[in-house]
Scaffold this motif. Sequence first.
Motif, PDB file in Angstrom:
ATOM      1  N   ALA A 186       0.826  -1.211   0.000  1.00 14.48           N
ATOM      2  CA  ALA A 186       0.000   0.000   0.000  1.00 14.48           C
ATOM      3  C   ALA A 186       0.862   1.263   0.000  1.00 14.48           C
ATOM      4  O   ALA A 186       0.596   2.221  -0.740  1.00 14.48           O
ATOM      5  N   VAL A 187       1.901   1.260   0.832  1.00 16.25           N
ATOM      6  CA  VAL A 187       2.797   2.422   0.885  1.00 16.25           C
ATOM      7  C   VAL A 187       3.495   2.623  -0.467  1.00 16.25           C
ATOM      8  O   VAL A 187       3.590   3.752  -0.980  1.00 16.25           O
ATOM      9  N   GLY A 188       3.968   1.528  -1.059  1.00 16.52           N
ATOM     10  CA  GLY A 188       4.647   1.628  -2.335  1.00 16.52           C
ATOM     11  C   GLY A 188       3.766   2.166  -3.442  1.00 16.52           C
ATOM     12  O   GLY A 188       4.171   3.030  -4.227  1.00 16.52           O
ATOM     13  N   LEU A 189       2.532   1.667  -3.513  1.00 17.30           N
ATOM     14  CA  LEU A 189       1.615   2.142  -4.555  1.00 17.30           C
ATOM     15  C   LEU A 189       1.245   3.600  -4.334  1.00 17.30           C
ATOM     16  O   LEU A 189       1.118   4.381  -5.292  1.00 17.30           O
ATOM     17  N   LEU A 190       1.076   3.994  -3.068  1.00 17.36           N
ATOM     18  CA  LEU A 190       0.742   5.379  -2.768  1.00 17.36           C
ATOM     19  C   LEU A 190       1.869   6.325  -3.191  1.00 17.36           C
ATOM     20  O   LEU A 190       1.627   7.351  -3.852  1.00 17.36           O
ATOM     21  N   LEU A 191       3.111   5.987  -2.816  1.00 19.57           N
ATOM     22  CA  LEU A 191       4.230   6.856  -3.159  1.00 19.57           C
ATOM     23  C   LEU A 191       4.492   6.874  -4.665  1.00 19.57           C
ATOM     24  O   LEU A 191       4.872   7.911  -5.222  1.00 19.57           O
ATOM     25  N   THR A 192       4.261   5.733  -5.328  1.00 24.34           N
ATOM     26  CA  THR A 192       4.393   5.707  -6.784  1.00 24.34           C
ATOM     27  C   THR A 192       3.338   6.590  -7.436  1.00 24.34           C
ATOM     28  O   THR A 192       3.608   7.285  -8.429  1.00 24.34           O
ATOM     29  N   ALA A 193       2.129   6.586  -6.868  1.00 25.80           N
ATOM     30  CA  ALA A 193       1.070   7.447  -7.397  1.00 25.80           C
ATOM     31  C   ALA A 193       1.399   8.919  -7.201  1.00 25.80           C
ATOM     32  O   ALA A 193       0.994   9.775  -7.997  1.00 25.80           O
ATOM     33  N   VAL A 194       2.140   9.235  -6.158  1.00 24.95           N
ATOM     34  CA  VAL A 194       2.524  10.627  -5.905  1.00 24.95           C
ATOM     35  C   VAL A 194       3.653  11.065  -6.843  1.00 24.95           C
ATOM     36  O   VAL A 194       3.591  12.140  -7.457  1.00 24.95           O
ATOM     37  N   ALA A 195       4.710  10.243  -6.935  1.00 19.98           N
ATOM     38  CA  ALA A 195       5.897  10.643  -7.696  1.00 19.98           C
ATOM     39  C   ALA A 195       5.819  10.266  -9.172  1.00 19.98           C
ATOM     40  O   ALA A 195       6.442  10.922 -10.011  1.00 19.98           O
ATOM     41  N   GLY A 196       5.064   9.219  -9.491  1.00 24.37           N
ATOM     42  CA  GLY A 196       5.025   8.726 -10.862  1.00 24.37           C
ATOM     43  C   GLY A 196       4.570   9.743 -11.894  1.00 24.37           C
ATOM     44  O   GLY A 196       5.214   9.897 -12.945  1.00 24.37           O
ATOM     45  N   PRO A 197       3.466  10.470 -11.651  1.00 24.09           N
ATOM     46  CA  PRO A 197       3.005  11.429 -12.662  1.00 24.09           C
ATOM     47  C   PRO A 197       4.038  12.489 -13.026  1.00 24.09           C
ATOM     48  O   PRO A 197       4.074  12.965 -14.158  1.00 24.09           O
ATOM     49  N   VAL A 198       4.884  12.867 -12.064  1.00 20.77           N
ATOM     50  CA  VAL A 198       5.930  13.854 -12.360  1.00 20.77           C
ATOM     51  C   VAL A 198       6.865  13.309 -13.430  1.00 20.77           C
ATOM     52  O   VAL A 198       7.254  14.018 -14.376  1.00 20.77           O
ATOM     53  N   LEU A 199       7.247  12.038 -13.303  1.00 16.11           N
ATOM     54  CA  LEU A 199       8.138  11.430 -14.286  1.00 16.11           C
ATOM     55  C   LEU A 199       7.434  11.215 -15.614  1.00 16.11           C
ATOM     56  O   LEU A 199       8.025  11.413 -16.686  1.00 16.11           O
ATOM     57  N   LEU A 200       6.167  10.811 -15.580  1.00 14.93           N
ATOM     58  CA  LEU A 200       5.458  10.495 -16.818  1.00 14.93           C
ATOM     59  C   LEU A 200       5.135  11.741 -17.632  1.00 14.93           C
ATOM     60  O   LEU A 200       5.030  11.672 -18.866  1.00 14.93           O
TER      61      LEU A 200
END
Length: 414
Positions: A186-200
């Motif tokens: 859950a923590v991993g998916l949450l942090l990926t959802a936060v930081a991922g859009p910046v990279l994409l």
Amino acid sequence: MPLLNKVRTAVPGGPGGDTAPSLSRLRSALTLFFALDGFLFAGWVVRIPAIKQQTGASASDLGLALLGVSAGAVVTMTLTGRLCRRHGSHAVTVATGVLLSLSIALPALTHSPLALGLVLLVFGAAYGGINVAMNSAAVDLVAALRRPVMPSFHAAFSLGGMLGAGLGGLVAGSLSPTAHLLGLTAVGLLLTAVAGPVLLRQPSPAPPEAVPATDRPRSRSGSRGLVVVFGVIALCTAYGEGALADWGALHLEQDLDAHPGVAAAGYALFALTMTIGRLSGTALLERLGQTRTLVAGGATAAAGMLLGALAPSVWAALLGFAVTGLGLANIFPVAVARAGALAGPSGVATASTLGYGGMLLGPPSIGFLADWFSLPVALTTVAVLAAGAAVIGYAARNAQAVEATPTSCAPHPA
């Protein structure tokens, strides 16, 4: 992380060019992925004893199952460079971040050594993939910023690992492995959802004043050979990390009669000083340059490990471990950065694979040498390889001439 907002260079690329704030956001997002990688991996490691009991694995069964992590990582590391070139390192970082977050929950759902080994193949594949992808993205960003900030990313990994291990130790007695590892998902998916859009949203920034491919001063075969050289430097560093992780506490307790608590603190001290060294790595690189940093780091680590391995007292050995951590701190980040500057994602993949091989090679090599000679003598091989990294780093000092070569792995047609 220090220096996160000190972005000095606006890089052209796209309409109007990338702005300093956009590069700052990219750096923050990448830093979060490095920290997440260390956090998730450490969280898994602290639950290995509970998973062993749950699956009924013997020591040898567990050893074979754990090879799944290594096998998955090594195979994926050799392929991720191609994926970065085709789809972009940012997209691959986000995808492997999601896969790593999901796969960390799988070991707790297994009830046999065979099943554990199979799911660890998936976990290892995700772990190897994200390491190559995010390091490739970091190499591009470092080139765009024109600042040697690579150690700050690896410091985030170390800090994430310390946090993951500490938190895992606190909840190990109250949470089942299933609840703990699902929480990490859950923590991993949450942090990926936060930081991922910046990279994409943003492509990999093109380095300023990039040298056209036709003007590169070295042949492809020459660059490939230099990449292997820097991969060997990474191997020398990772060998020491793996050796101290598995054998440091035993040396303190068995050879120096340290209390178990003090012995356990040996690796923690090593990890702490390595983190401190990486946090100060950018300032060190700006002051000394890459070659001097490699040479000074290798020499410092060699001296520290000789003290740690051969000292007659616990406290002197602990001091040696601490000095070793400071010395090794920035060698791996610099080696990976230079390999990436020479050959882009494929260079990062090669150096990372060799480095990971060193981490795998260290513990069993120390074990064999300890049987043949003694554990203190075996641990001196860490000093030998650290000194070797210093010598190789000095010999490869002229490779810096090609570091202006473009390393971006933005998507392009197959």
